[in-house]
Write a protein that holds these residues in place. Sequence first.
Motif, PDB file in Angstrom:
ATOM      1  N   GLU A  49       0.672   4.600   9.884  1.00  0.00           N
ATOM      2  CA  GLU A  49       0.619   3.151   9.761  1.00  0.00           C
ATOM      3  C   GLU A  49      -0.795   2.732   9.384  1.00  0.00           C
ATOM      4  N   TRP A  50      -0.899   1.751   8.484  1.00  0.00           N
ATOM      5  CA  TRP A  50      -2.236   1.262   8.179  1.00  0.00           C
ATOM      6  C   TRP A  50      -2.158  -0.211   7.892  1.00  0.00           C
ATOM      7  N   GLY A  51      -2.751  -1.009   8.733  1.00  0.00           N
ATOM      8  CA  GLY A  51      -2.864  -2.421   8.404  1.00  0.00           C
ATOM      9  C   GLY A  51      -2.226  -3.341   9.412  1.00  0.00           C
ATOM     10  N   MET A  52      -2.171  -4.582   9.002  1.00  0.00           N
ATOM     11  CA  MET A  52      -1.676  -5.655   9.847  1.00  0.00           C
ATOM     12  C   MET A  52      -0.169  -5.756   9.643  1.00  0.00           C
ATOM     13  N   ASN A  53       0.588  -5.793  10.738  1.00  0.00           N
ATOM     14  CA  ASN A  53       2.010  -6.055  10.599  1.00  0.00           C
ATOM     15  C   ASN A  53       2.220  -7.544  10.389  1.00  0.00           C
ATOM     16  N   SER A  54       3.438  -7.920   9.942  1.00  0.00           N
ATOM     17  CA  SER A  54       3.657  -9.335   9.645  1.00  0.00           C
ATOM     18  C   SER A  54       3.603 -10.179  10.917  1.00  0.00           C
ATOM     19  N   ASN A 224      -4.663   3.956  -4.955  1.00  0.00           N
ATOM     20  CA  ASN A 224      -5.066   3.238  -3.734  1.00  0.00           C
ATOM     21  C   ASN A 224      -3.909   2.677  -2.913  1.00  0.00           C
ATOM     22  N   THR A 225      -2.850   3.444  -2.734  1.00  0.00           N
ATOM     23  CA  THR A 225      -1.773   2.968  -1.868  1.00  0.00           C
ATOM     24  C   THR A 225      -1.801   3.750  -0.563  1.00  0.00           C
ATOM     25  N   ASN A 226      -1.484   3.052   0.527  1.00  0.00           N
ATOM     26  CA  ASN A 226      -1.679   3.652   1.849  1.00  0.00           C
ATOM     27  C   ASN A 226      -0.445   4.373   2.370  1.00  0.00           C
ATOM     28  N   THR A 235       1.218   8.006  -5.901  1.00  0.00           N
ATOM     29  CA  THR A 235      -0.078   7.368  -5.702  1.00  0.00           C
ATOM     30  C   THR A 235      -0.451   7.528  -4.234  1.00  0.00           C
ATOM     31  N   GLN A 246     -11.994  -0.615   1.321  1.00  0.00           N
ATOM     32  CA  GLN A 246     -11.710  -1.614   2.342  1.00  0.00           C
ATOM     33  C   GLN A 246     -12.899  -1.973   3.208  1.00  0.00           C
ATOM     34  N   LYS A 254     -10.267  -2.630  12.340  1.00  0.00           N
ATOM     35  CA  LYS A 254     -10.157  -2.002  11.030  1.00  0.00           C
ATOM     36  C   LYS A 254     -11.474  -1.339  10.650  1.00  0.00           C
ATOM     37  N   LEU A 255     -12.574  -2.046  10.892  1.00  0.00           N
ATOM     38  CA  LEU A 255     -13.899  -1.505  10.583  1.00  0.00           C
ATOM     39  C   LEU A 255     -14.122  -0.222  11.369  1.00  0.00           C
TER      40      LEU A 255
ATOM     41  N   TYR B 154      -1.858  -4.980  -6.701  1.00  0.00           N
ATOM     42  CA  TYR B 154      -2.404  -5.793  -5.613  1.00  0.00           C
ATOM     43  C   TYR B 154      -3.804  -5.329  -5.264  1.00  0.00           C
ATOM     44  N   SER B 156      -6.726  -3.619  -3.249  1.00  0.00           N
ATOM     45  CA  SER B 156      -6.874  -2.526  -2.290  1.00  0.00           C
ATOM     46  C   SER B 156      -7.824  -2.916  -1.175  1.00  0.00           C
ATOM     47  N   ASP B 157      -8.701  -3.887  -1.436  1.00  0.00           N
ATOM     48  CA  ASP B 157      -9.630  -4.351  -0.402  1.00  0.00           C
ATOM     49  C   ASP B 157      -9.078  -5.631   0.212  1.00  0.00           C
ATOM     50  N   LEU B 180       6.116  -8.979   4.827  1.00  0.00           N
ATOM     51  CA  LEU B 180       4.684  -8.850   4.557  1.00  0.00           C
ATOM     52  C   LEU B 180       3.826  -9.864   5.309  1.00  0.00           C
ATOM     53  N   GLY B 181       4.331 -11.079   5.486  1.00  0.00           N
ATOM     54  CA  GLY B 181       3.547 -12.102   6.166  1.00  0.00           C
ATOM     55  C   GLY B 181       2.396 -12.576   5.294  1.00  0.00           C
ATOM     56  N   LYS B 187       0.626  -4.960   3.865  1.00  0.00           N
ATOM     57  CA  LYS B 187       1.181  -3.613   3.706  1.00  0.00           C
ATOM     58  C   LYS B 187       2.209  -3.602   2.596  1.00  0.00           C
ATOM     59  N   ALA B 193      -2.799  -0.366  -6.311  1.00  0.00           N
ATOM     60  CA  ALA B 193      -3.846  -1.230  -5.789  1.00  0.00           C
ATOM     61  C   ALA B 193      -5.149  -0.993  -6.536  1.00  0.00           C
TER      62      ALA B 193
END
Lengths: 285, 343
Positions: A49-54, A224-226, A235, A246, A254-255, B154, B156-157, B180-181, B187, B193
């Motif tokens: 998982e990477w990132g903010m969920n909705s 650049n896809t996670n 990719t 990022q 995240k940092l 989209y 990437s940053d 996605l929100g 995501k 990206a």
Amino acid sequence: MSDKIFKKLLFVSALVIMIVCGALFYSLMSGSLPAFRELGFFRFIVSSEWGMNSDGSEHYGALPFIVGTLMTSFTALLLCFPFSLPVAFFVGEYYNNTVVAKVLSTIVDLLAGIPSIVYGLWGFYVIRPFMVSLGLSEQGFGILTASIVLAIMIIPYSASLSAEFIRMVPRELKEGAYSLGATRAEMIRRVIMPNVSSGMISSYILALGRALGETMAVTMLIGNTNNVPISLSDTANTMASVIANQFGEADGLKLSSLIAIGLILFIITAIINYIGRLIIKRQSL
Amino acid sequence: MKKSLIIILLACIILTSCNSKKVELSGAGATFPLPYYNMVFNNYSETTGINVSYGGIGSGGGVRSLKDKIIDFAGTDVYLTDEEMSSMSPVIHVPTCLGAVVLSYNIPGVKELKLTSDIIADIYLGNITKWNDPRIVAINPEENLPDMLVTPVYRSDGSGTTFVFSDYMNKVNDNWSKALGSGKSLKFNTGIAAKGNPGVVGTIANMKGSIGYIGSEYAFAMNIPVAKIQNAKGQFVSPSSKSITASLSGDIPDDLRCTITNADTDGAYPISCLTWILVYKEQNYANRSLEKAQATADLLRFVLNTDSQQLTEKIHYAPLPSYIVEKALAAISSMTYNNQPIN
């Protein structure tokens, strides 16, 4: 007197390097602690998982990037092998000390001096459309494209060092083989290869270390896809490219996760370099 | 040899000490308004002799630098949340201009593409994969859409541009908000990206079948086509200074923090946005001089004056309406130095 001063100076500069390296490790450690505390070291490494969920909750995991890094690096290593090995024999044995060999080895060394952004541009404008026209991938971005460019970037590291090891094989051994009636190919297989194999392995490991950390060219080509990449045409993102992408906008967890990825990359590269050094050491004994 | 070295050293010291006496302002942040700021700050330096440097490092980077108190002002496309506000000394939001996030595409032979938010959502969610999808063909009967793979691009940053785009999509499409929100980075499960507005533009310009969201000026500068988007009134609108201004209809809060996407007015471009400069209310921090504080307030007023605002139209942004300029000026007047108002 001046000798003493010089000695002191050397000592101080050596010490500074060590302190800088230690400080680097320390700041990476302290920066990544919040991520490890929040997500758990093991979970951080195996989560994709990477990132903010909705719903606004955050979760970060390094698996896609570790897989992406290892896939690009090892594919690049495989791809560079058929080019760097012949170059090493060409320069180190067959045409040793000739003008052709000198020109070739200069050109190969020159490859090492080209800034990686230039490789990235070349990959973007030349290799990527080529991949599309071959039908290997829909948009041309992906692991394979990045690996091809990476392979070219690391050829000089493996080729130069391998050629050096090939040159170091004692003349008497080679002449001994010839006097026993061996052909050149037999001499290479029976005399040179056993002598240089560990040295060569180490040179490829050093090249691998370089591929692991390469950032700019990979960022421009990998898409650049996670996601965790499954095939070579997927990719992906590598550890270095996700940081480059990022870092600018990251804060909080995240940092810290990005710094943690930096720490993992630091450790992986250090281990690989250490293995390379270990093998060189065994060779020279 | 030694002598010349010493002379160079002295020259360096003199030069650096000269510089430190002059007032210089430095800011950093969003790349979205960067082309506008470059022009305005340049004009400001020419009229006042005060140099202003602005680093386009991204909204988040700008806010972080302001938090670290190493810059005089930060540029951002995302207003600070209440949580962020409470973690810093009081911060003022000064809007500087209006802009738009556009959808640029690279489809050979297609000049004027119309899109609805539902189609955009399905492209980014991976439900529409071909350009000749019946839903796209239905609203673009006059265009000859090819049987070509759709590749959404989209950022990437993390970015303010993503925030504005997703803020709009989140308002108008349920599937989008579920999957996605909205936020500075999302995501996405499909597509490619690229880093920064310039990166996305470059990727679209070079990749057939691609579509992506970017700050308007970057699309116009590269001369790549931009889609007309259906607004809340059902009209297909292309981004222009006029249509962006039209999206600002109602009042905005006194602290100037709001989004203006999906405006329900005639001729409004639906993905419009404000962009802000952030400064600390109390200007005496990190040993800044009173002159510097005055210059900061002065610069902000300069950005809001009529001449600077007129510049926006030249480079595809839109000027702020006068009632917002008044509110912004009021905010600037509340800046203090040692709790005394700055003139």
